[in-house]
Design an enzyme around this catalytic site. Structure first.
Site, PDB file in Angstrom:
ATOM      1  N   LYS A  39       1.063  11.924   1.166  1.00 10.95           N
ATOM      2  CA  LYS A  39       2.016  12.600   0.294  1.00 10.95           C
ATOM      3  C   LYS A  39       1.421  13.956  -0.085  1.00 10.95           C
ATOM      4  O   LYS A  39       0.215  14.073  -0.321  1.00 10.95           O
ATOM      5  CB  LYS A  39       2.211  11.742  -0.969  1.00 10.95           C
ATOM      6  N   ASP A  58      -0.224   7.434  -0.344  1.00 12.65           N
ATOM      7  CA  ASP A  58       0.941   7.745  -1.188  1.00 12.65           C
ATOM      8  C   ASP A  58       0.450   7.968  -2.621  1.00 12.65           C
ATOM      9  O   ASP A  58       1.215   7.884  -3.561  1.00 12.65           O
ATOM     10  CB  ASP A  58       1.935   6.568  -1.104  1.00 12.65           C
ATOM     11  N   ASP A  72      -5.712   0.528  -4.843  1.00 15.10           N
ATOM     12  CA  ASP A  72      -5.005   1.164  -5.967  1.00 15.10           C
ATOM     13  C   ASP A  72      -5.813   0.992  -7.249  1.00 15.10           C
ATOM     14  O   ASP A  72      -6.640   0.085  -7.370  1.00 15.10           O
ATOM     15  CB  ASP A  72      -3.596   0.596  -6.156  1.00 15.10           C
ATOM     16  N   TRP A  98       4.458  -0.221   1.174  1.00 14.41           N
ATOM     17  CA  TRP A  98       3.920   0.292   2.446  1.00 14.41           C
ATOM     18  C   TRP A  98       3.030  -0.780   3.075  1.00 14.41           C
ATOM     19  O   TRP A  98       3.042  -0.980   4.284  1.00 14.41           O
ATOM     20  CB  TRP A  98       3.123   1.588   2.236  1.00 14.41           C
ATOM     21  N   ASP A 120     -10.748   3.200  -8.224  1.00 13.09           N
ATOM     22  CA  ASP A 120     -10.405   4.618  -8.072  1.00 13.09           C
ATOM     23  C   ASP A 120     -10.922   5.090  -6.718  1.00 13.09           C
ATOM     24  O   ASP A 120     -12.140   5.104  -6.486  1.00 13.09           O
ATOM     25  CB  ASP A 120     -11.065   5.397  -9.220  1.00 13.09           C
ATOM     26  N   GLY A 141       3.122  -2.004  -3.503  1.00 13.57           N
ATOM     27  CA  GLY A 141       2.763  -2.632  -2.239  1.00 13.57           C
ATOM     28  C   GLY A 141       3.752  -2.573  -1.098  1.00 13.57           C
ATOM     29  O   GLY A 141       3.552  -3.222  -0.077  1.00 13.57           O
TER      30      GLY A 141
HETATM   31  C1  LIG Z   1       3.937   6.304  -5.596  1.00 14.51           C
HETATM   32  S1  LIG Z   1       2.818   5.023  -5.982  1.00 14.51           S
HETATM   33  C2  LIG Z   1       2.578   4.242  -4.427  1.00 14.51           C
HETATM   34  C3  LIG Z   1       3.713   3.374  -3.926  1.00 14.51           C
HETATM   35  C4  LIG Z   1       3.313   2.551  -2.718  1.00 14.51           C
HETATM   36  N1  LIG Z   1       3.172   3.388  -1.533  1.00 14.51           N
HETATM   37  C5  LIG Z   1       4.329   1.475  -2.383  1.00 14.51           C
HETATM   38  O1  LIG Z   1       4.928   1.549  -1.322  1.00 14.51           O
HETATM   39  O2  LIG Z   1       4.477   0.539  -3.159  1.00 14.51           O
HETATM   40  C6  LIG Z   1       1.333   5.906  -6.238  1.00 14.51           C
HETATM   41  C7  LIG Z   1       0.129   5.053  -6.555  1.00 14.51           C
HETATM   42  O3  LIG Z   1      -1.077   5.853  -6.461  1.00 14.51           O
HETATM   43  C8  LIG Z   1      -2.034   5.233  -7.301  1.00 14.51           C
HETATM   44  N2  LIG Z   1      -3.200   6.114  -7.520  1.00 14.51           N
HETATM   45  C9  LIG Z   1      -3.214   7.292  -8.153  1.00 14.51           C
HETATM   46  N3  LIG Z   1      -4.478   7.786  -8.206  1.00 14.51           N
HETATM   47  C10 LIG Z   1      -5.269   6.893  -7.552  1.00 14.51           C
HETATM   48  C11 LIG Z   1      -6.667   6.828  -7.276  1.00 14.51           C
HETATM   49  N4  LIG Z   1      -7.504   7.804  -7.684  1.00 14.51           N
HETATM   50  N5  LIG Z   1      -7.164   5.769  -6.606  1.00 14.51           N
HETATM   51  C12 LIG Z   1      -6.306   4.782  -6.203  1.00 14.51           C
HETATM   52  N6  LIG Z   1      -4.973   4.773  -6.438  1.00 14.51           N
HETATM   53  C13 LIG Z   1      -4.458   5.821  -7.111  1.00 14.51           C
HETATM   54  C14 LIG Z   1      -1.234   4.921  -8.554  1.00 14.51           C
HETATM   55  O4  LIG Z   1      -1.870   3.940  -9.331  1.00 14.51           O
HETATM   56  C15 LIG Z   1       0.131   4.454  -7.965  1.00 14.51           C
HETATM   57  O5  LIG Z   1       0.205   3.053  -7.907  1.00 14.51           O
END
Ligand SMILES: C[S@@+](CC[C@H](N)C(=O)[O-])C[C@H]1O[C@@H](n2cnc3c(N)ncnc32)[C@H](O)[C@@H]1O
Length: 184
Positions: A140, A100, A60, A43, A76, A41
């Site tokens: 990203k 991200d 997420d 961002w 998702d 969280g």
């Molecule tokens: C690098 S982390 C994000 C960090 C976040 N920006 C922060 O500042 O805390 C990547 C996130 O993408 C989520 N993610 C991956 N595939 C996803 C999807 N299909 N739908 C939603 N979230 C997804 C993962 O669960 C993970 O929590």
């Protein structure tokens, strides 16, 4: 203690987003935002501090502690029902989509970067449909086999497309960020 903890952020990922915002002014005149792959969280914490009158939706797969001034959707993002839920919440086109989203499950860096590239493309397709004309899309993106295809797709859809690697992003990682402004 880590700088992010001292400053009250849940992840050091916030410093990448801060650099992107400071360099590209992506939050200027922005009130309606979607944060994809938002957990844990940081961002969304930054958005919540910067955007006072607007709507912030954070999505997420994983549950995370709620953040003031934001609405959470746990699910998702690639699921059509989740995308419909987001659209019905805003009811109109929005200013900014940030993503991200990343997977890190296979242990195979090339495969992970391909799957993360698919997430970026899905987020971009959604953004092209749901951003207003002046809207911005930040995502990203990993240097890898799908990189050129994704950048070419972005350039077809947006007038202004940049690639940026924040100083806060580890030098040995293939991570970069796609900064897209103004739909064609
Ligand atoms: C690098 S982390 C994000 C960090 C976040 N920006 C922060 O500042 O805390 C990547 C996130 O993408 C989520 N993610 C991956 N595939 C996803 C999807 N299909 N739908 C939603 N979230 C997804 C993962 O669960 C993970 O929590």
């Amino acid at each position: 203690m880590r700088k992010s903890k001292i400053e009250g952020y849940r992840s050091r990922a916030v410093y990448k987003f801060k650099e992107i915002d400071e360099k590209f002014k992506i939050l200027n005149n922005v009130s309606n935002v979607i944060d994809l792959g938002a957990a844990p969280g940081s961002w969304s914490q930054y958005l919540s501090q910067k955007i006072k009158n607007g709507k912030i939706v954070s999505i997420d797969l994983l549950k995370f502690e709620s953040i003031r001034n934001t609405t959470q959707i746990i699910g998702d993002f690639t699921n059509n029902d989740v995308q419909l839920m987001i659209k019905s919440y805003f009811k109109k086109k929005i200013d900014l989509v940030i993503s991200d989203m990343a997977v890190n499950t296979t242990g195979n860096k090339n495969l992970d970067s391909i799957v993360t590239g698919e997430l970026c493309l899905e987020a971009m397709r959604f953004s092209i449909d749901f951003l207003n004309g002046n809207g911005r899309f930040i995502s990203k993106i990993f240097m890898g086999s799908s990189f050129n295809e994704i950048v070419a797709y972005a350039k077809k859809a947006f007038k202004d497309v940049r690639i940026f690697k924040p100083l806060a992003s580890r030098k040995d990682s293939k991570e970069n960020f796609l900064i897209c402004k103004k739909l064609r």
